[in-house]
Design a protein around this motif. Structure first.
Motif, short mmCIF file in Angstrom:
data_model
loop_
_atom_site.label_atom_id
_atom_site.label_comp_id
_atom_site.label_asym_id
_atom_site.label_seq_id
_atom_site.Cartn_x
_atom_site.Cartn_y
_atom_site.Cartn_z
N GLY A 1 -13.96 4.04 6.35
CA GLY A 1 -13.06 4.21 5.20
C GLY A 1 -13.62 3.58 3.94
N TRP A 2 -14.32 2.46 4.10
CA TRP A 2 -14.91 1.80 2.93
C TRP A 2 -15.94 2.71 2.28
N HIS A 3 -16.85 3.27 3.06
CA HIS A 3 -17.88 4.16 2.49
C HIS A 3 -17.24 5.41 1.89
N GLY A 4 -16.29 6.00 2.60
CA GLY A 4 -15.63 7.19 2.09
C GLY A 4 -14.86 6.94 0.82
N GLY A 5 -14.13 5.83 0.79
CA GLY A 5 -13.34 5.50 -0.40
C GLY A 5 -14.22 5.23 -1.61
N THR B 1 -5.33 9.66 11.17
CA THR B 1 -4.78 9.99 9.86
C THR B 1 -5.68 9.49 8.74
N ILE B 2 -6.16 8.26 8.87
CA ILE B 2 -7.02 7.71 7.82
C ILE B 2 -8.33 8.48 7.74
N TYR B 3 -8.87 8.88 8.88
CA TYR B 3 -10.10 9.67 8.88
C TYR B 3 -9.86 11.01 8.18
N ALA B 4 -8.78 11.69 8.52
CA ALA B 4 -8.48 12.98 7.90
C ALA B 4 -8.27 12.84 6.40
N MET B 5 -7.57 11.79 5.98
CA MET B 5 -7.35 11.57 4.55
C MET B 5 -8.67 11.32 3.84
N THR B 6 -9.55 10.55 4.49
CA THR B 6 -10.85 10.27 3.89
C THR B 6 -11.67 11.55 3.73
N LEU B 7 -11.67 12.40 4.76
CA LEU B 7 -12.39 13.66 4.68
C LEU B 7 -11.89 14.51 3.52
N LEU B 8 -10.58 14.61 3.37
CA LEU B 8 -10.02 15.43 2.30
C LEU B 8 -10.25 14.80 0.93
N ASP B 9 -10.19 13.48 0.87
CA ASP B 9 -10.43 12.81 -0.40
C ASP B 9 -11.85 13.04 -0.87
N LEU B 10 -12.78 13.14 0.07
CA LEU B 10 -14.18 13.37 -0.28
C LEU B 10 -14.43 14.80 -0.77
N ALA C 1 -2.97 14.31 0.64
CA ALA C 1 -3.75 13.25 1.27
C ALA C 1 -3.98 12.10 0.30
N ARG C 2 -4.29 12.43 -0.94
CA ARG C 2 -4.53 11.38 -1.94
C ARG C 2 -3.25 10.64 -2.30
N ARG C 3 -2.14 11.34 -2.25
CA ARG C 3 -0.86 10.70 -2.56
C ARG C 3 -0.39 9.81 -1.42
N LEU C 4 -0.68 10.21 -0.18
CA LEU C 4 -0.22 9.45 0.98
C LEU C 4 -1.08 8.24 1.28
N GLN C 5 -2.32 8.25 0.86
CA GLN C 5 -3.21 7.14 1.20
C GLN C 5 -2.77 5.85 0.52
N ALA C 6 -3.32 4.74 0.96
CA ALA C 6 -2.94 3.43 0.42
C ALA C 6 -3.05 3.41 -1.11
N PHE C 7 -1.99 2.99 -1.77
CA PHE C 7 -1.88 2.90 -3.22
C PHE C 7 -1.95 4.25 -3.92
N GLY C 8 -1.69 5.31 -3.17
CA GLY C 8 -1.77 6.65 -3.75
C GLY C 8 -0.65 7.01 -4.70
N THR C 9 0.41 6.22 -4.72
CA THR C 9 1.54 6.53 -5.61
C THR C 9 1.75 5.48 -6.70
N LEU C 10 0.74 4.65 -6.94
CA LEU C 10 0.89 3.64 -7.99
C LEU C 10 0.98 4.30 -9.36
N ALA C 11 1.83 3.74 -10.19
CA ALA C 11 2.00 4.28 -11.54
C ALA C 11 0.76 3.97 -12.37
N ALA D 1 0.80 -1.23 0.00
CA ALA D 1 0.00 0.00 0.00
C ALA D 1 0.83 1.27 0.00
N TYR D 2 2.00 1.24 0.66
CA TYR D 2 2.73 2.49 0.88
C TYR D 2 4.15 2.51 0.31
N ASP D 3 4.63 1.38 -0.19
CA ASP D 3 6.02 1.36 -0.65
C ASP D 3 6.18 0.64 -1.97
N THR D 4 5.11 0.59 -2.76
CA THR D 4 5.15 -0.08 -4.06
C THR D 4 4.59 0.88 -5.10
#
Length: 256
Positions: free
Chosen positions: A142-146, A186-195, A246-256, A62-65
């Motif tokens: 997180g599921w509903h927000g995502g 952190t996950i809550y804050a990221m979800t809020l901003l992603d929304l 927030a979108r870049r830091l979240q899980a899989f946010g940096t996938l090519a 999620a965070y290093d691939t």
């Protein structure tokens, strides 16, 4: 296969050969040493250690691939570890929880509605059976927000049954149960901003004082560091930049 991923696999192989000199899986996970946690978790082969091995792989995925196929392969290997843990102890709550997380990750990577619904059902079953489990509440929020952030309100509701009201309800209960958990904040804050970028003030409130919160393991330390970074971006006042971060830091946010 990228050189970085090849190095990771080489490292895992060398750790597997190292044997008793390594720390145990719990210590390695606590210190955020993911390859050691994977190797030792499998070597110890208890339900708890196998679950830690799987969690370490999910963290790497999620965070290093950077490559989606590599991330998916790691998630599938993690799921195999959770299955091995559950084969030894079908009632293991942590393994059940992480199995659901892995299915949710596969749903996100493969855009499979069926898997997404499966993950939510598992989270809800765990929450209903164990209402004191803050991670289950957080996962549902997180599921509903995502789902809404990815598909929009109408499609997320129509295709997946996602509801915006469930985001705050579930995260709110998670934080009541475990208010000092930096990963939940952190996950809550990221979800809020992603929304919605309009949630910036609320996200900043959620992240208030996050740098002073204790991290009980390597995953919480990783998410706490992300929360500190995001809080600083919000304090700087550039809401769009904070949302992008927030979108870049979240899980899989940096996938090519």
């Amino acid at each position: 296969m990228t050189s970085r991923f090849a190095l990771l696999l080489t490292g895992l192989a060398s750790l597997a050969l190292a044997g008793p000199a390594l720390a145990d899986a719990s210590g390695a996970f606590r210190d955020g040493k993911w390859p050691a946690a994977i190797s030792q978790g499998r070597a110890e082969a208890t339900p708890a250690s196998l679950t830690l091995a799987g969690r370490a792989q999910l963290a790497i995925a999620a965070y290093d691939t950077r490559d989606k196929a590599q991330a998916l392969a790691l998630v599938q290997r993690a799921e195999a570890d959770f299955d091995a843990a559950l084969a030894k102890n079908p009632g293991d709550i942590a393994a059940q929880m992480q199995k659901a997380v892995a299915i949710g990750y596969r749903a996100k990577l493969t855009k499979a509605p069926g898997l997404a619904k499966d993950a939510r059902k598992r989270f809800e079953t765990l929450r209903d059976a164990h209402p004191d489990n803050s991670l289950a509440w957080s996962a549902i929020g997180g599921w509903h927000g995502g789902a809404i952030a990815t598909l929009g309100n109408f499609m997320a509701s129509t295709v997946l049954g996602a509801k915006s009201a469930e985001v705050d309800r579930n995260f709110g209960q998670a934080l009541k149960l475990d208010p000092d958990n930096p990963s939940l904040r952190t996950i809550y804050a990221m979800t809020l901003l992603d929304l919605n970028a309009g949630n910036a003030a609320r996200a900043a409130t959620v992240l208030g004082g996050i740098g002073a919160l204790p991290a009980r393991d390597g995953f919480e330390a990783l998410l706490r560091a992300q929360g500190v970074q995001l809080a600083a971006a919000l304090k700087a006042g550039n809401v769009k930049a904070a949302q992008a971060l927030a979108r870049r830091l979240q899980a899989f946010g940096t996938l090519a």
